[in-house]
Design an enzyme around this catalytic site. Structure first.
Site, PDB file in Angstrom:
ATOM      1  N   GLU A 110       0.842  -1.193   0.000  1.00 43.95           N
ATOM      2  CA  GLU A 110       0.000   0.000   0.000  1.00 43.95           C
ATOM      3  C   GLU A 110       0.879   1.245   0.000  1.00 43.95           C
ATOM      4  OE1 GLU A 110      -4.144  -1.300   2.052  1.00 43.95           O
ATOM      5  OE2 GLU A 110      -2.588  -0.670   3.433  1.00 43.95           O
TER       6      GLU A 110
ATOM      7  N   CYS B 125       6.688  -6.651   7.527  1.00 43.17           N
ATOM      8  CA  CYS B 125       7.836  -6.116   8.268  1.00 43.17           C
ATOM      9  C   CYS B 125       8.286  -7.135   9.305  1.00 43.17           C
ATOM     10  CB  CYS B 125       7.438  -4.816   8.962  1.00 43.17           C
ATOM     11  SG  CYS B 125       8.811  -4.079   9.887  1.00 43.17           S
TER      12      CYS B 125
ATOM     13  N   CYS C 253       6.191  -4.594  15.493  1.00 45.77           N
ATOM     14  CA  CYS C 253       5.773  -3.735  16.607  1.00 45.77           C
ATOM     15  C   CYS C 253       4.284  -3.989  16.868  1.00 45.77           C
ATOM     16  CB  CYS C 253       5.997  -2.267  16.262  1.00 45.77           C
ATOM     17  SG  CYS C 253       7.703  -1.914  15.814  1.00 45.77           S
TER      18      CYS C 253
ATOM     19  N   GLY D  11       6.889  -1.565   6.183  1.00 43.69           N
ATOM     20  CA  GLY D  11       8.271  -2.031   6.277  1.00 43.69           C
ATOM     21  C   GLY D  11       9.211  -1.051   6.941  1.00 43.69           C
TER      22      GLY D  11
ATOM     23  N   LEU E 191      10.566   6.729  18.183  1.00 43.05           N
ATOM     24  CA  LEU E 191      11.119   6.387  19.495  1.00 43.05           C
ATOM     25  C   LEU E 191      10.032   5.765  20.381  1.00 43.05           C
ATOM     26  CD1 LEU E 191      13.966   6.875  20.812  1.00 43.05           C
ATOM     27  CD2 LEU E 191      12.828   8.647  22.154  1.00 43.05           C
TER      28      LEU E 191
ATOM     29  N   ASN F 151      -3.148   5.867  15.895  1.00 41.56           N
ATOM     30  CA  ASN F 151      -4.253   5.631  14.964  1.00 41.56           C
ATOM     31  C   ASN F 151      -4.804   4.230  15.208  1.00 41.56           C
ATOM     32  OD1 ASN F 151      -3.884   8.131  13.469  1.00 41.56           O
ATOM     33  ND2 ASN F 151      -1.943   7.212  12.877  1.00 41.56           N
TER      34      ASN F 151
HETATM   35  S1  SF4 Z   1       6.065   0.289  13.056  1.00 40.97           S
HETATM   36 FE1  SF4 Z   1       7.498   0.194  11.340  1.00 40.97          FE
HETATM   37  S2  SF4 Z   1       9.120  -1.164  12.103  1.00 40.97           S
HETATM   38 FE2  SF4 Z   1       7.381  -1.489  13.469  1.00 40.97          FE
HETATM   39  S3  SF4 Z   1       6.287  -3.232  12.552  1.00 40.97           S
HETATM   40 FE3  SF4 Z   1       5.375  -1.355  11.702  1.00 40.97          FE
HETATM   41  S4  SF4 Z   1       6.437  -1.052   9.765  1.00 40.97           S
HETATM   42 FE4  SF4 Z   1       7.704  -2.447  10.999  1.00 40.97          FE
END
Ligand code: SF4
Length: 361
Positions: A99, A119, A123, A171, A228, A304
């Site tokens: 996307e 990715c 996170c 990513g 961060l 979000n």
């Molecule tokens: S916030 Fe960025 S580094 Fe973390 S999973 Fe999502 S795309 Fe990957």
């Protein structure tokens, strides 16, 4: 797809040169072909009239030209803007999807592009992370997002051009360093049809330390933003476990000091406020201490919401208190508005194969 010829758009410039040399051609042909592919956007080798007929034939027997395909497009209007934020679902030559987002704001038209399919850093607040990692994008797939969005924009509104690019899509761009840098080089070539100053391109990272150092030494003029989200190692590990363990906070701080020392450019520290998690006065104090060790500005963003992920956006009174503490500490702070939340196009909301946003696809 097994009998499909290799997509020439996936080759790096060096690989293109090697391919030409192995066909018995001088390596400068690579410069000409690169220009036809990435400036004139030729979709057939026959159109590359600067090349001999026999080379065009050889190329078409060896390679295909397979640009990204638009699969779906969604838009939403923000309160203060007549031009919509648009999200594009794009299909790559092997069937994978990514996307990209176009965000209009004042005179700016920003393309938010992806650098990976999924990715690996996962996170927990991020829809892309929930997809897992599928593969890196080639440099051609990265530039292809920009060209496609730019072409759509200018065909509908003559003169409309992308003015900024941010690597904040799917990513972690610094985990696909070589292709991202090659893409930026191509997007900023002076005599190409699409030419954007590197200063208008922002790479956003969770803090991949070795590549921040490489970027600092590379001579690139791009801007750097670092997500961060907590200025305390333990808390950061709870929010972004893989990234925070791989790239510990104290080492990240040192590498950012080195980066800003080398480049003379400030880093943007992106801090997403999550209600009751990283929005206390103590959190603000830790952030101020961290941010004072190198040249930076701080960008506070709201969370979000993502279906099935249980974080909540900060209360506005808490955000004001947090921001005021940082400002009183002498830091430069902005609060960034989120664009595209209604179509899951805002930060952390992009995903293509997950049930997280199936209702929108
Ligand atoms: S916030 Fe960025 S580094 Fe973390 S999973 Fe999502 S795309 Fe990957």
């Amino acid at each position: 797809m097994t009998d499909q010829l290799p997509n020439i758009l996936d080759l790096t410039f060096k690989e293109l040169q090697q391919a030409l040399v192995s066909m018995g051609e001088p390596s400068f042909r690579a410069t000409q072909i690169h220009q036809w592919l990435f400036s004139h956007h030729a979709s057939r080798f026959e159109d590359m009239t600067i090349l001999s007929l026999s080379l065009r034939k050889k190329l078409s027997e060896t390679f295909s030209i397979l640009p990204l395909q638009l699969v779906e497009r969604q838009e939403c209007f923000e309160e203060d803007c007549d031009t919509p934020t648009e999200k594009f679902l794009l299909k790559l030559a092997d069937g994978e999807m990514v996307e990209s987002v176009l965000i209009a704001s004042g005179e700016r038209l920003t393309a938010c592009v992806s650098s990976q399919v999924g990715c690996p850093l996962q996170c927990p607040f991020c829809a892309t992370g929930a997809m897992g990692f599928r593969r890196n994008l080639s440099a051609g797939e990265i530039t292809g997002q920009v060209y496609l969005l730019d072409a759509i924009g200018s065909s509908e509104q003559p003169g409309r051009k992308i003015t900024n690019i941010v690597f904040m899509g799917m990513g972690e761009p610094l985990l696909n360093f070589d292709n991202v840098i090659e893409a930026i080089d191509t997007l900023s070539v002076k005599n190409y049809h699409f030419c954007l100053s590197q200063k208008r391109i922002t790479i956003s990272t969770v803090g991949v330390i070795p590549e921040i150092q490489r970027l600092g030494r590379s001579g690139m003029k791009t801007k750097l933003a670092v997500s961060l989200h907590a200025a305390n190692q333990e808390k950061r590990e709870s929010l972004m476990p893989i990234a925070a363990r791989l790239y510990p906070l104290n080492e990240l701080g040192k590498s950012l000091a080195e980066y800003t020392g080398l480049t003379g450019m400030p880093v943007t520290i992106v801090y997403m406020l999550l209600r009751g998690i990283n929005d206390s006065l103590d959190d603000a104090k830790m952030l101020a201490r961290f941010a004072k060790t190198f040249l930076c500005k701080i960008n506070l963003i709201d969370y979000n919401s993502i279906i099935n992920i249980k974080f909540k956006p900060v209360l506005s009174t808490t955000r004001d208190m947090f921001q005021q503490y940082l400002v009183n500490s002498g830091l430069h702070v902005t609060v960034r508005k989120s664009y595209g939340t209604a179509i899951n196009a805002a930060c952390g909301q992009l995903a293509t194969n997950s049930s997280l946003n199936r209702n929108n696809l």
